[in-house]
Design an enzyme around this catalytic site. Structure first.
Site, mmCIF file in Angstrom:
data_model
loop_
_atom_site.group_PDB
_atom_site.id
_atom_site.type_symbol
_atom_site.label_atom_id
_atom_site.label_comp_id
_atom_site.label_asym_id
_atom_site.label_seq_id
_atom_site.Cartn_x
_atom_site.Cartn_y
_atom_site.Cartn_z
ATOM 1 N N GLU A 75 6.002 4.935 3.557
ATOM 2 C CA GLU A 75 5.091 5.843 3.718
ATOM 3 C C GLU A 75 4.664 6.261 4.913
ATOM 4 O OE1 GLU A 75 3.923 7.461 0.987
ATOM 5 O OE2 GLU A 75 2.935 6.086 -0.447
ATOM 6 N N HIS A 94 -2.516 0.966 4.914
ATOM 7 C CA HIS A 94 -2.441 1.347 3.285
ATOM 8 C C HIS A 94 -2.526 0.243 2.937
ATOM 9 C CE1 HIS A 94 -1.289 2.847 -0.248
ATOM 10 N NE2 HIS A 94 -0.573 2.557 -0.036
ATOM 11 N N HIS A 96 -3.422 -1.547 -0.995
ATOM 12 C CA HIS A 96 -3.500 -1.696 -2.658
ATOM 13 C C HIS A 96 -5.073 -2.603 -3.665
ATOM 14 C CE1 HIS A 96 0.605 0.010 -3.865
ATOM 15 N NE2 HIS A 96 0.142 0.504 -2.320
ATOM 16 N N TYR A 115 -26.322 2.481 1.899
ATOM 17 C CA TYR A 115 -25.772 2.999 3.014
ATOM 18 C C TYR A 115 -24.541 2.264 3.653
ATOM 19 C CZ TYR A 115 -26.136 -1.181 5.820
ATOM 20 O OH TYR A 115 -25.946 -2.540 6.740
ATOM 21 N N HIS A 157 -3.237 5.162 -6.799
ATOM 22 C CA HIS A 157 -2.730 4.260 -5.847
ATOM 23 C C HIS A 157 -3.330 3.155 -4.975
ATOM 24 C CE1 HIS A 157 1.109 5.273 -2.761
ATOM 25 N NE2 HIS A 157 0.452 3.461 -2.130
ATOM 26 N N TYR A 212 -22.060 1.144 15.209
ATOM 27 C CA TYR A 212 -22.209 -0.461 14.154
ATOM 28 C C TYR A 212 -21.080 -0.545 13.355
ATOM 29 C CZ TYR A 212 -25.078 -2.263 10.061
ATOM 30 O OH TYR A 212 -25.635 -3.158 9.064
HETATM 31 P P1 13P Z 1 6.844 -0.402 1.808
HETATM 32 O O1 13P Z 1 7.194 -1.000 0.952
HETATM 33 O O2 13P Z 1 7.765 1.462 2.157
HETATM 34 O O3 13P Z 1 6.462 0.238 3.018
HETATM 35 O O4 13P Z 1 5.703 0.632 0.353
HETATM 36 C C1 13P Z 1 4.610 -0.431 -0.441
HETATM 37 C C2 13P Z 1 4.036 1.114 -0.786
HETATM 38 O O5 13P Z 1 2.354 0.182 -0.566
HETATM 39 C C3 13P Z 1 3.835 2.226 -1.092
HETATM 40 O O6 13P Z 1 2.516 2.810 -1.428
#
Ligand code: 13P
Length: 231
Positions: A75, A94, A96, A115, A157, A212
């Site tokens: 990414e 990022h 999951h 809120y 995702h 905040y």
């Molecule tokens: P990478 O290990 O390549 O960073 O991928 C993990 C991921 O969450 C792809 O969206």
């Protein structure tokens, strides 16, 4: 940036990656992290377990996509594009996380049911349109969803959270997951009512004024401990 400073930044990144998993907002080798540096950015390598990751494994990239070190996160495009476009932040995280991803699987925007939705700088937390992982299309979609926001969901995702610092990006990601969990829970009783836009404007102004949590603030004081006048 001196070598010792870069080394401590690399160490802090590994620590944040491990905390991302130990806090329960990520699992396995999913997710990735980047931090702005004077010459570009540092990003996590692709597919490397965080518990074995070492500071040297982090990849140095420039904004043209050149890199030194191991293969960067799949990414890297959205990390590069967000860091290039969003000069108000220095960190892209990022993950999951389960509840944010649950909502993202239904392409749900998080409305102002609570809120704290204002914590990402707007009346909603948007969900970016789906695109294949690792593509420029996903990066483009993420930038649209992040306009005037410091977090978004990624369709089918996960989520992206931004911060001025590593700590503030992790804080935001945990907040987004908490809000997502509350929203999924609230939905079990039916679609909850939302706070009207004028109230959310007051909430966001209040958050900015009070610095905040790690919400966007007027003076950028969130990351700097300094004396303040109570309000
Ligand atoms: P990478 O290990 O390549 O960073 O991928 C993990 C991921 O969450 C792809 O969206």
């Amino acid at each position: 940036m001196s070598q010792p400073d870069i080394l401590s930044l690399r160490r802090e990144m590994v620590d944040i990656c491990r905390r991302m998993n130990s806090s329960g907002i990520n699992q396995g080798t999913a997710g990735n992290l980047s931090v702005r540096t004077p010459d570009g950015f540092l990003v996590t390598p692709s597919s490397l377990a965080y518990d074995t990751m070492q500071p040297d494994d982090l990849v140095e990239m420039d904004f043209q996509g050149n890199y030194t070190g191991p293969r960067p996160s799949s990414e890297w495009r959205f990390h590069r594009d967000i860091l290039r476009e969003r000069t108000d932040i220095n960190v892209v995280l990022h993950c999951h996380s389960i509840y944010a991803t649950t909502l993202a699987c239904h392409h749900r925007t998080i409305p102002s049911f609570h809120y704290m939705t204002g914590i990402a700088g707007g009346t909603t937390i948007r969900c970016a349109e789906y695109a294949t992982f690792g593509t420029q299309a996903l990066s483009n979609n993420a930038l649209v969803a992040l306009k005037d926001r410091t977090a978004c969901l990624l369709g089918q995702h996960g989520q992206i959270s931004l911060g001025k610092t590593l700590e503030s990006a992790l804080w935001m990601a945990i907040e987004i997951e908490t809000l997502s969990r509350m929203y999924v829970q609230a939905l079990t009783l039916g679609e909850p009512p939302v706070l009207p836009d004028d109230e959310m404007e007051r909430v966001i102004a209040q958050m900015r004024r009070m610095s905040y949590g790690q919400a966007p603030d007027d003076e950028g004081v969130n990351d700097i401990a300094r004396p303040r006048v109570a309000s």
